[in-house]
Design a protein around this motif. Sequence first.
Motif, PDB file in Angstrom:
ATOM      1  N   ALA A 208       0.923  -1.144   0.068  1.00  0.00           N
ATOM      2  CA  ALA A 208       0.046  -0.023  -0.136  1.00  0.00           C
ATOM      3  C   ALA A 208       0.891   1.212   0.036  1.00  0.00           C
ATOM      4  N   LEU A 209       2.068   1.292   0.714  1.00  0.00           N
ATOM      5  CA  LEU A 209       2.822   2.403   0.828  1.00  0.00           C
ATOM      6  C   LEU A 209       3.664   2.553  -0.605  1.00  0.00           C
ATOM      7  N   ILE A 210       4.193   1.474  -1.140  1.00  0.00           N
ATOM      8  CA  ILE A 210       4.682   1.549  -2.314  1.00  0.00           C
ATOM      9  C   ILE A 210       3.516   2.100  -3.458  1.00  0.00           C
ATOM     10  N   ALA A 211       2.195   1.671  -3.547  1.00  0.00           N
ATOM     11  CA  ALA A 211       1.416   2.101  -4.472  1.00  0.00           C
ATOM     12  C   ALA A 211       1.227   3.627  -4.379  1.00  0.00           C
ATOM     13  N   HIS A 212       1.077   4.178  -2.927  1.00  0.00           N
ATOM     14  CA  HIS A 212       1.068   5.578  -2.584  1.00  0.00           C
ATOM     15  C   HIS A 212       2.379   6.260  -3.016  1.00  0.00           C
ATOM     16  N   CYS A 213       3.540   5.824  -3.192  1.00  0.00           N
ATOM     17  CA  CYS A 213       4.756   6.398  -3.759  1.00  0.00           C
ATOM     18  C   CYS A 213       4.860   6.585  -5.039  1.00  0.00           C
ATOM     19  N   VAL A 214       4.031   5.910  -5.869  1.00  0.00           N
ATOM     20  CA  VAL A 214       4.087   6.143  -7.150  1.00  0.00           C
ATOM     21  C   VAL A 214       3.508   7.594  -7.667  1.00  0.00           C
ATOM     22  N   ASP A 215       2.462   8.002  -6.987  1.00  0.00           N
ATOM     23  CA  ASP A 215       1.986   9.205  -7.631  1.00  0.00           C
ATOM     24  C   ASP A 215       2.182  10.439  -6.587  1.00  0.00           C
ATOM     25  N   ALA A 216       2.429   9.949  -5.325  1.00  0.00           N
ATOM     26  CA  ALA A 216       2.329  11.003  -4.134  1.00  0.00           C
ATOM     27  C   ALA A 216       3.323  12.013  -4.523  1.00  0.00           C
ATOM     28  N   ASP A 217       3.227  13.432  -3.855  1.00  0.00           N
ATOM     29  CA  ASP A 217       3.962  14.412  -3.772  1.00  0.00           C
ATOM     30  C   ASP A 217       5.087  14.068  -2.574  1.00  0.00           C
ATOM     31  N   LEU A 218       6.271  13.674  -3.087  1.00  0.00           N
ATOM     32  CA  LEU A 218       7.358  13.266  -2.165  1.00  0.00           C
ATOM     33  C   LEU A 218       8.581  14.105  -2.286  1.00  0.00           C
ATOM     34  N   PRO A 219       9.380  14.078  -1.325  1.00  0.00           N
ATOM     35  CA  PRO A 219      10.754  14.914  -1.459  1.00  0.00           C
ATOM     36  C   PRO A 219      11.427  14.446  -2.510  1.00  0.00           C
ATOM     37  N   GLY A 220      11.879  13.110  -2.599  1.00  0.00           N
ATOM     38  CA  GLY A 220      12.529  12.514  -3.731  1.00  0.00           C
ATOM     39  C   GLY A 220      13.821  13.011  -4.040  1.00  0.00           C
ATOM     40  N   ASP A 221      14.287  13.201  -2.871  1.00  0.00           N
ATOM     41  CA  ASP A 221      15.853  13.452  -2.865  1.00  0.00           C
ATOM     42  C   ASP A 221      16.835  12.293  -2.639  1.00  0.00           C
ATOM     43  N   GLY A 222      16.162  11.140  -2.498  1.00  0.00           N
ATOM     44  CA  GLY A 222      17.014   9.822  -2.344  1.00  0.00           C
ATOM     45  C   GLY A 222      17.002   9.485  -0.773  1.00  0.00           C
ATOM     46  N   ARG A 223      16.208  10.104   0.055  1.00  0.00           N
ATOM     47  CA  ARG A 223      16.148   9.788   1.618  1.00  0.00           C
ATOM     48  C   ARG A 223      15.553   8.457   1.632  1.00  0.00           C
ATOM     49  N   ALA A 224      15.680   7.975   2.839  1.00  0.00           N
ATOM     50  CA  ALA A 224      15.209   6.490   3.288  1.00  0.00           C
ATOM     51  C   ALA A 224      14.312   6.616   4.339  1.00  0.00           C
ATOM     52  N   TYR A 225      13.311   5.657   4.124  1.00  0.00           N
ATOM     53  CA  TYR A 225      12.131   5.577   5.236  1.00  0.00           C
ATOM     54  C   TYR A 225      12.327   4.315   5.905  1.00  0.00           C
ATOM     55  N   ASN A 226      12.387   4.140   7.090  1.00  0.00           N
ATOM     56  CA  ASN A 226      11.984   2.716   7.799  1.00  0.00           C
ATOM     57  C   ASN A 226      10.431   2.388   7.634  1.00  0.00           C
ATOM     58  N   VAL A 227      10.125   1.351   7.672  1.00  0.00           N
ATOM     59  CA  VAL A 227       8.837   0.866   7.424  1.00  0.00           C
ATOM     60  C   VAL A 227       8.556  -0.417   8.271  1.00  0.00           C
ATOM     61  N   SER A 228       7.649  -0.648   8.964  1.00  0.00           N
ATOM     62  CA  SER A 228       6.966  -1.644   9.611  1.00  0.00           C
ATOM     63  C   SER A 228       5.740  -1.751   9.979  1.00  0.00           C
ATOM     64  N   ASN A 229       5.071  -2.698  10.799  1.00  0.00           N
ATOM     65  CA  ASN A 229       3.654  -2.749  11.162  1.00  0.00           C
ATOM     66  C   ASN A 229       3.647  -1.371  12.369  1.00  0.00           C
ATOM     67  N   GLY A 230       4.581  -0.947  12.811  1.00  0.00           N
ATOM     68  CA  GLY A 230       4.314   0.248  13.673  1.00  0.00           C
ATOM     69  C   GLY A 230       4.070  -0.244  15.083  1.00  0.00           C
ATOM     70  N   VAL A 231       4.180  -1.542  15.376  1.00  0.00           N
ATOM     71  CA  VAL A 231       3.898  -2.325  16.897  1.00  0.00           C
ATOM     72  C   VAL A 231       4.895  -2.946  17.078  1.00  0.00           C
TER      73      VAL A 231
END
Length: 330
Positions: A208-231
């Motif tokens: 779901a996150l990847i699908a969002h990142c396809v078109d979303a307005d993002l920084p796009g400067d090569g930065r990294a993002y941690n991803v998990s279930n959050g719990v």
Amino acid sequence: MARILVTGASGFIGHHVARRLAEAGHRVTATGRDAARLRAGNDALHAVPADLASDALDPLVAGCEVIVHCAALSSPWGRAEDFQRANVTATERLLAAARRHQVRRFIHLGSPSIYFRFRDQYDLGETFVPPTRWITAYARSKWESECRVRQAAEHGMQTLSLRPRAVYGEGDRAILPRLLAVAARGWFPLVNGGRALIDVTHIDNLVALIAHCVDADLPGDGRAYNVSNGVPVQVRTLLETLFVALGREVRLIPLPRVPALALATLAEHLARLRPGQPEPRLSRYGIGVLGYSQTLDIGRARDELGYRPQADLTASLARYARWWSTHGQA
């Protein structure tokens, strides 16, 4: 709708990503090295088998607006040159082709394995200083590939890296199957009593996150993002929930970290003496992952990408158990 190239689509994550994007109406070209798996169940995709480290990439990339780079050699064990070829060289070649064809956005899957240390670590942010000595060749190769992605942003391409932690779900051939293989003997060594606190990521959250990142307005400067279930979850709780969902009775046997690491060191030494140096059942990295806490701060993904993980651990493991009962051991 965008024209998107998804690499690693014959693998677990790439397969789910390619299907989700195609279902959303995007024109998806799916590539991977395993032709049979690539085409299985992917009638809506344009499937093109390829080796990113050696095959011509211009035909794959031409006309694409977005690349989702899921392809990687992922293992705690293996030859450094194999990881370099599959994870660094392939990424370099793909980025070069993307620049030639003016691809708008490059979404790269990195790995939080780069953070691993033989100590407890909590709420790790994305800021990272590489160690002088890497614990696995895989982790080093993923960091180097991420550096290439960041460098590409300096030349005008929108790039970002996602670092999903322990991705599991239907089709998983790595994380949960490894645990089940150990448990097949009816008992499981519970390193440090299973007290380690870890993060995991259900495939639905990542996709779901990847699908969002396809078109979303993002920084796009090569930065990294941690991803998990959050719990974060204790290892003992994760294992107990998994075994209950599968209807298995598995004895959890506490094992202190020091002797567990000693056994893994011996197993690795013996494996290196065998022809082909096959992966040992126990590895120092594997023991460390289950024996030391590592949790991620996903605040940056929440704030900048609008990431809102949804999967409930018990429900998602129940789903996995239903899938495993009919497909997992095929």
